[in-house]
Design an enzyme around this catalytic site. Sequence first.
Site, PDB file in Angstrom:
ATOM      1  N   ASP A 174       0.865  -1.184   0.000  1.00  0.00           N
ATOM      2  CA  ASP A 174       0.000   0.000   0.000  1.00  0.00           C
ATOM      3  C   ASP A 174       0.901   1.234   0.000  1.00  0.00           C
ATOM      4  O   ASP A 174       2.123   1.117   0.041  1.00  0.00           O
ATOM      5  CB  ASP A 174      -0.975  -0.039   1.179  1.00  0.00           C
ATOM      6  CG  ASP A 174      -0.271   0.034   2.519  1.00  0.00           C
ATOM      7  OD1 ASP A 174       0.958   0.260   2.545  1.00  0.00           O
ATOM      8  OD2 ASP A 174      -0.939  -0.140   3.544  1.00  0.00           O
ATOM      9  N   SER A 175       0.304   2.396  -0.038  1.00  0.00           N
ATOM     10  CA  SER A 175       1.096   3.623  -0.176  1.00  0.00           C
ATOM     11  C   SER A 175       1.444   4.241   1.168  1.00  0.00           C
ATOM     12  O   SER A 175       2.240   5.167   1.234  1.00  0.00           O
ATOM     13  CB  SER A 175       0.304   4.650  -0.976  1.00  0.00           C
ATOM     14  OG  SER A 175      -0.835   5.034  -0.220  1.00  0.00           O
ATOM     15  N   GLY A 176       0.831   3.750   2.223  1.00  0.00           N
ATOM     16  CA  GLY A 176       0.982   4.385   3.529  1.00  0.00           C
ATOM     17  C   GLY A 176      -0.133   5.375   3.810  1.00  0.00           C
ATOM     18  O   GLY A 176      -0.345   5.778   4.947  1.00  0.00           O
ATOM     19  N   GLY A 177      -0.871   5.758   2.760  1.00  0.00           N
ATOM     20  CA  GLY A 177      -1.922   6.754   2.925  1.00  0.00           C
ATOM     21  C   GLY A 177      -3.019   6.306   3.873  1.00  0.00           C
ATOM     22  O   GLY A 177      -3.450   7.062   4.740  1.00  0.00           O
ATOM     23  N   ASP A 198      -3.210   8.255  -1.584  1.00  0.00           N
ATOM     24  CA  ASP A 198      -4.530   8.867  -1.728  1.00  0.00           C
ATOM     25  C   ASP A 198      -4.921   9.525  -0.415  1.00  0.00           C
ATOM     26  O   ASP A 198      -4.359   9.214   0.626  1.00  0.00           O
ATOM     27  CB  ASP A 198      -5.589   7.820  -2.126  1.00  0.00           C
ATOM     28  CG  ASP A 198      -5.665   6.653  -1.149  1.00  0.00           C
ATOM     29  OD1 ASP A 198      -4.675   6.427  -0.414  1.00  0.00           O
ATOM     30  OD2 ASP A 198      -6.690   5.965  -1.113  1.00  0.00           O
ATOM     31  N   GLN A 253     -11.415   7.658  -4.874  1.00  0.00           N
ATOM     32  CA  GLN A 253     -12.045   8.002  -3.596  1.00  0.00           C
ATOM     33  C   GLN A 253     -13.477   8.486  -3.856  1.00  0.00           C
ATOM     34  O   GLN A 253     -14.002   8.282  -4.940  1.00  0.00           O
ATOM     35  CB  GLN A 253     -11.205   9.059  -2.879  1.00  0.00           C
ATOM     36  CG  GLN A 253      -9.907   8.500  -2.284  1.00  0.00           C
ATOM     37  CD  GLN A 253     -10.165   7.573  -1.107  1.00  0.00           C
ATOM     38  OE1 GLN A 253     -11.165   7.711  -0.393  1.00  0.00           O
ATOM     39  NE2 GLN A 253      -9.285   6.601  -0.919  1.00  0.00           N
ATOM     40  N   GLY A 310     -11.585   4.170   0.319  1.00  0.00           N
ATOM     41  CA  GLY A 310     -12.573   4.956   1.039  1.00  0.00           C
ATOM     42  C   GLY A 310     -13.932   4.296   1.156  1.00  0.00           C
ATOM     43  O   GLY A 310     -14.952   4.951   1.346  1.00  0.00           O
ATOM     44  N   ASP A 331      -8.256  -7.369   0.493  1.00  0.00           N
ATOM     45  CA  ASP A 331      -7.359  -7.654   1.610  1.00  0.00           C
ATOM     46  C   ASP A 331      -8.023  -7.185   2.889  1.00  0.00           C
ATOM     47  O   ASP A 331      -8.902  -6.325   2.862  1.00  0.00           O
ATOM     48  CB  ASP A 331      -6.058  -6.855   1.473  1.00  0.00           C
ATOM     49  CG  ASP A 331      -6.286  -5.384   1.791  1.00  0.00           C
ATOM     50  OD1 ASP A 331      -6.902  -4.694   0.962  1.00  0.00           O
ATOM     51  OD2 ASP A 331      -5.909  -4.928   2.883  1.00  0.00           O
ATOM     52  N   CYS A 348     -11.699 -29.437   6.411  1.00  0.00           N
ATOM     53  CA  CYS A 348     -10.665 -28.412   6.231  1.00  0.00           C
ATOM     54  C   CYS A 348      -9.298 -29.085   6.341  1.00  0.00           C
ATOM     55  O   CYS A 348      -9.090 -29.951   7.187  1.00  0.00           O
ATOM     56  CB  CYS A 348     -10.806 -27.307   7.273  1.00  0.00           C
ATOM     57  SG  CYS A 348      -9.489 -26.055   7.194  1.00  0.00           S
ATOM     58  N   CYS A 399      -6.389 -27.503   6.885  1.00  0.00           N
ATOM     59  CA  CYS A 399      -5.383 -26.648   7.524  1.00  0.00           C
ATOM     60  C   CYS A 399      -4.704 -27.399   8.672  1.00  0.00           C
ATOM     61  O   CYS A 399      -5.214 -28.404   9.160  1.00  0.00           O
ATOM     62  CB  CYS A 399      -6.015 -25.347   8.014  1.00  0.00           C
ATOM     63  SG  CYS A 399      -6.723 -25.451   9.668  1.00  0.00           S
ATOM     64  N   HIS A 450      -6.046 -21.409  10.259  1.00  0.00           N
ATOM     65  CA  HIS A 450      -7.363 -21.873   9.837  1.00  0.00           C
ATOM     66  C   HIS A 450      -8.155 -20.760   9.155  1.00  0.00           C
ATOM     67  O   HIS A 450      -8.761 -20.973   8.097  1.00  0.00           O
ATOM     68  CB  HIS A 450      -8.165 -22.428  11.018  1.00  0.00           C
ATOM     69  CG  HIS A 450      -9.583 -22.697  10.645  1.00  0.00           C
ATOM     70  ND1 HIS A 450      -9.971 -23.835   9.974  1.00  0.00           N
ATOM     71  CD2 HIS A 450     -10.699 -21.930  10.774  1.00  0.00           C
ATOM     72  CE1 HIS A 450     -11.271 -23.759   9.712  1.00  0.00           C
ATOM     73  NE2 HIS A 450     -11.738 -22.617  10.185  1.00  0.00           N
TER      74      HIS A 450
HETATM   75 ZN   LIG Z   1      -8.998 -25.566   9.377  1.00  0.00          ZN
END
Ligand SMILES: [Zn+2]
Length: 378
Positions: free
Chosen positions: A89-92, A144, A186, A213, A263, A301, A303, A332
Amino acid sequence: MTFSVTAIDGAARAGLLPTAHGEVPTPAFMPVGTKGTVKGVHPEQLRELGASILLGNTYHLHFRPGEDLIAELGGLHAFMGWDGPILTDSGGYQVFSLRHTITRVDDGGVTFRSVYDGELARLTPELAAEIQRKLGSDIAMCLDQVPPIDVARAQLEDAVRRTTLWAERQRRQERAPGQLVFGIAQGHSDEELRRRSIEEITALGFDGHALGGLAIGEDRPQMLETTAWAAPLLPADKPRYFMGIGDPEGILDVIERGIDMFDCVWPTRLGRTGTALTWEGRLNLKNARFVRDARPLDEGCTCPACARFSRAYLRHLVNQNELLGLLLLTLHNLRFLLELTAGARQAIEDGRFAAYRADALARIAAGAPEEASWAQAP
Ligand SMILES: [Zn+2]
């Protein structure tokens, strides 16, 4: 070496994004490695869980240990032992979410006090580009201005104007070899301002585009409505990134609206507080009903937590604040979201995304009554 959309199902898309460190199948959930690590997780484990791209935070890496040191040691990939794609990311976002630290925002950049030592610091589009070039990320984000959700419209408009101004400047800066740069639109849910921001940012010719945003405190229906009309305004032949969503329902909802990447720190943070994302909804392992529960978190699962351990054991670890427990829940939760996203991708390829989404929502609704929903990320 350009993004390709391989399947379209409704507004949902499956695609492939080539980067300097490998291809990213989309839709893609990006685990967040804030300080150069996804907390507690070895890079090999991230691979095994199915992560194809990680996110690193410019703000934190700039202050500790600094981009020059990381560059001297071969760049962020070598430094953190991850040879796959990295988006920085840009840090913004960090600067503007640590609002109390800001002393001045002007067209040149933003001046603030570092959360590390309180010293005055300044972030400009030129510096955001330079830091990300030195880190050597595969995808760099534009600086931004992210105004708070309750800002007056005139200030929102000013943030849109400044975000374009900064994007124009950042786009002219030197890049790391093969580095892609994404622009960010934005404008909150204000239709006129969001449209204007998208028009201005997409006109600059970036390699991909993000909706910034959003998911910053507006209600969920409004966020989704905005995404539904804003995502299709982003060029169809470039990846579309929704910044900051990571709860299962939200992921399916933004994919449904044409988003390719997303993310959030929320699933890993949630794991560290003893909560698991499962097909039965959210399980708070501190709950007494798990004392004698010999089942894994999720049947089926693969994991490391579910392959070997019971809910009762994980509950014990969480209650004793044992590192293994927090790590296993992190693994998990990541596996759950990566698998959910990979499943969505396959469903889009097969032209059955709507059914996949409906089935996923129905499965959790049939789960434990008191925790029958994946509560929304904050
Ligand atoms: Zn799991």
